[in-house]
Design an enzyme around this catalytic site. Structure first.
Site, short mmCIF file in Angstrom:
data_model
loop_
_atom_site.label_atom_id
_atom_site.label_comp_id
_atom_site.label_asym_id
_atom_site.label_seq_id
_atom_site.Cartn_x
_atom_site.Cartn_y
_atom_site.Cartn_z
CG HIS A 176 0.96 6.80 2.37
ND1 HIS A 176 1.34 6.03 3.44
CD2 HIS A 176 1.38 6.12 1.27
CE1 HIS A 176 1.98 4.96 3.00
NE2 HIS A 176 2.01 4.98 1.70
CE1 TYR A 213 11.04 3.40 -0.59
CE2 TYR A 213 9.23 1.86 -0.90
CZ TYR A 213 9.88 2.79 -0.13
OH TYR A 213 9.38 3.12 1.11
CB THR A 234 7.79 1.22 5.36
OG1 THR A 234 8.10 2.62 5.21
CG2 THR A 234 6.29 1.01 5.40
#
EC number: 2.3.1.21
Length: 755
Positions: free
Chosen positions: A448, A564, A577
């Site tokens: 990630h 979230y 993000t």
């Protein structure tokens, strides 16, 4: 050993007459061709740098300006010509600077996002000039120099939005206490931290992204498997070929076709409303990238283009070259090489079979083991081969997909396999690993830190479409084309793993296995209706799903939680993000009043959610600003009770939507079965849920739900049932008089279960 010798350019033998020096012409040819490829790439990158550097103008416009100036000159003197060329060049550069400045100012305007459809303000109409300044045929990175920097919100605005977001989660006493903490922070320490943050924003391209990558991803010392890595699935209803090697041949070839386009910057930048560009910097580290463990922090290493992939099969690691004499191997040739690996019956080296568990366990033991056992000799050479590979490939002996007597349950197993596998048969540190199953299904697992899911999804969409619609298979299910049987065999990597390292591998595997066993996963495709029907109710499909998630969670737990939802900030340079806090005063009021006059409250809640989403996209979010203020406070060595409490709040409902970006690659009308099921991730909180959803076409929404078995209050399957019920309740609430007749069974895509 023959394959190893082919990599050596110079060989010699000792004879009575001295040393007989020999040259391996094949190896020298490979070195020469490698150099040619390298110089070609440099020339292409130089050309693209020039085109990108002068964008939104074009290099040919320089010649136009020079000719225009020369046309006004009546003297033929050399000095005049030189002066004209210099003046024309300066004028051309000034025009480029002016156009880029205008484009940057236009891209800094975001009010268009908040206006209702059909009600465009005069300012927004003028802003539409952005199309004029956007130039023609932009390359992938053409807009990078024109993107605005992420703005730093004021402390007052962020604190106000934060307090508004936590109001439905706190009683009056808790909220009053938090309000006092926030006021104290805003009037004292907040302004001091804000000054440093503004200073960083002046010289950094993005005041968030580097800290986010380092502190959220790279400094985490817990396993990245499940906790950080995510996955993407194959087509849901069809498998293009049941032959494992053939599927690998086509898709590996497609991956390298994509990399070629990426190196040439031929990939179109992503444009919102076909006019507003998004940042593309995350594409840079897609291939040839690996996360390297460290004791304090990991690092992300990116190398020049590799001409091979690393392959794992039955405990062995192989180096598979995909270029021969400067030519990318055809899909049929890659299939041939993959089949050679599948047919190889050689046993794993001592300690090799479960070596990948080191990347699945805690980071500090892996960092220490890497330094101690993989810093020299054959282990270093083999590890370098894996880490420097274009990407990682696993040839799995299992069969996965929607199959058998219980296709729903098989999807859950499929998801868990992609998320963590056997905990040792993936290399979780690689930028991405592709898994090919025995029955022809495939999937992808991604690290990630280097990029977010939409970037990898772009690659995955291209690969799936190219595999099935462009390359295709012959009648027997093999890749098309011929095979050069003289191709050198894939090279098996060698290892010398000591017993102490084997013990560490076992310990890492135990940690990873416990984590994997605790994951409860449920994947389902909701096909009763989709965004088509939701849009007829004049509601955002994303807001609709988020309200359904709030309703489902409340019905299961009888309370609300901090929620979230990931939103992108790629409208800004190097943006990644931001968090959309989906649980709001409006959404909680709607859920509580569901049995009363709640249609009006639903619309208010969905509009508030869309407002928060737009705020997050345009730099007005809450969490990244607070996160950076917290980082500054740590650098300064000061404590903030407010920030400490804010950043310790658990996200019990973590959600993310994965949109289909390249719709033109798929025919969802005539071939709706050729669509990926999307992807998912593990739960963020031990007592919460991770929910990924993909809104496909007008009649399908796929959900990936994760939680932990160890929590008695969570159950992925029950929560999935609650989501289904909530979706039905909401659509009935919004349009009881707009109920459409259900589609006849033959009009739906045929569900082809893989046997």
């Amino acid at each position: 050993m023959a394959e190893a010798h082919q990599a050596v350019a110079f060989q010699f033998t000792v004879t009575p007459d001295g040393i007989d020096l020999q040259l391996s012409h094949q190896a020298l040819t490979e070195i020469y061709l490698s150099g040619v490829r390298s110089w070609k790439k440099r020339i292409i990158r130089l050309k693209n740098s020039v085109i990108t550097g002068v964008y939104p103008a074009s290099p040919s416009s320089w010649l136009f300006v020079v000719i225009a100036i020369l046309a006004t000159m009546y003297t033929q003197m050399v000095e005049a010509v030189v002066s004209a060329v210099l003046f024309s060049t300066m004028l051309w550069l000034l025009l480029i600077f002016t156009m880029r400045l205008c484009l940057k100012q236009l891209l800094s305007y975001h009010r268009w996002m908040f206006e209702q459809h059909g009600k465009m303000s005069t300012t927004t109409k003028v802003w539409a000039l952005v199309r004029i300044f956007s130039g023609r045929k932009p390359l992938l990175y053409s807009y990078q120099g024109s993107l605005p920097n992420l703005p730093v919100p004021t402390v007052k605005d962020t604190v106000k939005r934060y307090l508004d977001s936590v109001r439905p989660l706190m009683d009056d006493t808790e909220y009053e206490r938090m309000t006092k903490l926030a006021a104290e922070f805003e009037s004292n320490l907040g302004n001091r931290l804000q000054w440093y943050l503004k200073l960083k924003a002046l010289w950094a391209a993005n005041y968030v992204s580097d800290w986010w990558e380092e502190y959220v991803y790279l400094r985490g010392r817990s396993p990245i498997m499940v906790n950080s890595n995510y996955y993407g699935m194959d087509f849901l209803y069809v498998t293009p070929t049941p032959i494992q090697a053939a599927r690998a041949g086509n898709s590996i070839h497609a991956f390298f076709l994509y990399r070629r386009k990426l190196n040439r910057e031929e990939i179109k930048p992503w444009l919102l409303r076909s006019a507003v560009p998004c940042c593309s910097y995350q594409f840079e580290r897609m291939f040839d990238t690996c996360r390297i463990p460290g004791t304090l922090t990991d690092t992300v290493h990116h190398w020049q283009d590799s001409d091979y992939v690393a392959v794992y099969h039955r405990g062995r690691y192989f180096r598979l070259k995909v270029y021969q004499a400067g030519r990318l191997l055809s899909p049929r040739e890659i299939e041939f090489q993959i089949q050679r690996i599948l047919d190889d019956s050689s046993p794993p080296s001592k300690g090799e079979a479960k070596l990948g568990a080191l990347t699945a366990g805690d980071r500090i033991p892996w960092a220490k083991a890497r330094t101690k056992y993989f810093s020299s000799g054959v282990n270093k050479r083999s590890l370098d081969c894996i880490e420097r590979a274009a990407f990682f490939v696993t040839l799995d002996d299992d069969e996965q997909g929607m199959m058998g007597d219980d296709p729903a349950s098989s999807l859950d197993h499929y998801a868990k396999s992609l998320l963590h596998g056997k905990c040792y048969d993936r290399w979780f540190d690689k930028s991405f690993s592709v898994v090919y199953y025995k029955n022809g299904k495939n999937g992808i697992n991604a690290e990630h830190s280097w990029a977010d899911a939409p970037v990898l999804a772009h690659l995955w969409e291209y690969t799936l479409a190219t595999d099935s619609f462009q390359l295709g298979y012959n009648a027997e299910g093999h890749c098309k084309g011929d095979v050069d049987s003289s191709l050198p065999r894939p090279q098996k990597l060698n290892w010398e793993i000591p017993s102490e390292c084997e013990e560490q591998i076992s310990q890492s595997l135990a940690v990873a296995q416990a984590l994997a066993d605790d994951v409860d996963f449920h994947v389902f495709s909701f096909r009763d209706f989709g965004k088509g029907k939701v849009k007829k109710c004049r509601v955002s499909p994303d807001a609709f799903v988020q309200m359904a998630l709030q309703l489902a969670y409340y019905r299961e737990r009888r309370t609300f939680c901090l929620t979230y939802e990931a939103s992108m900030t790629r409208l800004f340079r190097e943006g990644r993000t931001e968090t959309v806090r989906s649980c709001t005063n409006e959404s909680s009021a709607f859920v509580r009043a569901l049995e009363d006059v709640c249609r009006r409250l639903f619309r208010a809640a969905s509009e508030k959610h869309q407002q928060l989403y737009r705020m997050a996209m345009t730099g007005g979010g809450i969490d990244r600003h607070l996160f950076c203020l917290y980082v500054v406070s740590k650098y300064l060595g000061v404590e903030s009770p407010f920030l400490k409490e804010v950043l310790s709040e658990p996200w019990r409902l973590s959600t993310s939507q994965t949109p289909v970006q390249q719709v033109e690659l798929f025919d969802m009308v005539n071939h709706p079965e050729y669509i990926s099921c999307g992807g998912g991730f593990g739960p963020v909180a031990d007592d919460g849920y991770g929910v990924s959803y993909c809104i496909l076409g007008d009649n399908m929404i796929n959900f990936h739900i994760s939680c932990k078995h160890s929590c008695p209050d969570t159950d992925a399957h029950k929560f999935g049932d609650q989501i289904r019920k909530a979706l039905h309740d909401l659509i009935q609430l919004l349009g009881p008089n707009q109920k459409e007749p259900s589609k006849p069974e033959e009009s739906r895509p045929e569900v082809k279960k893989d046997q």
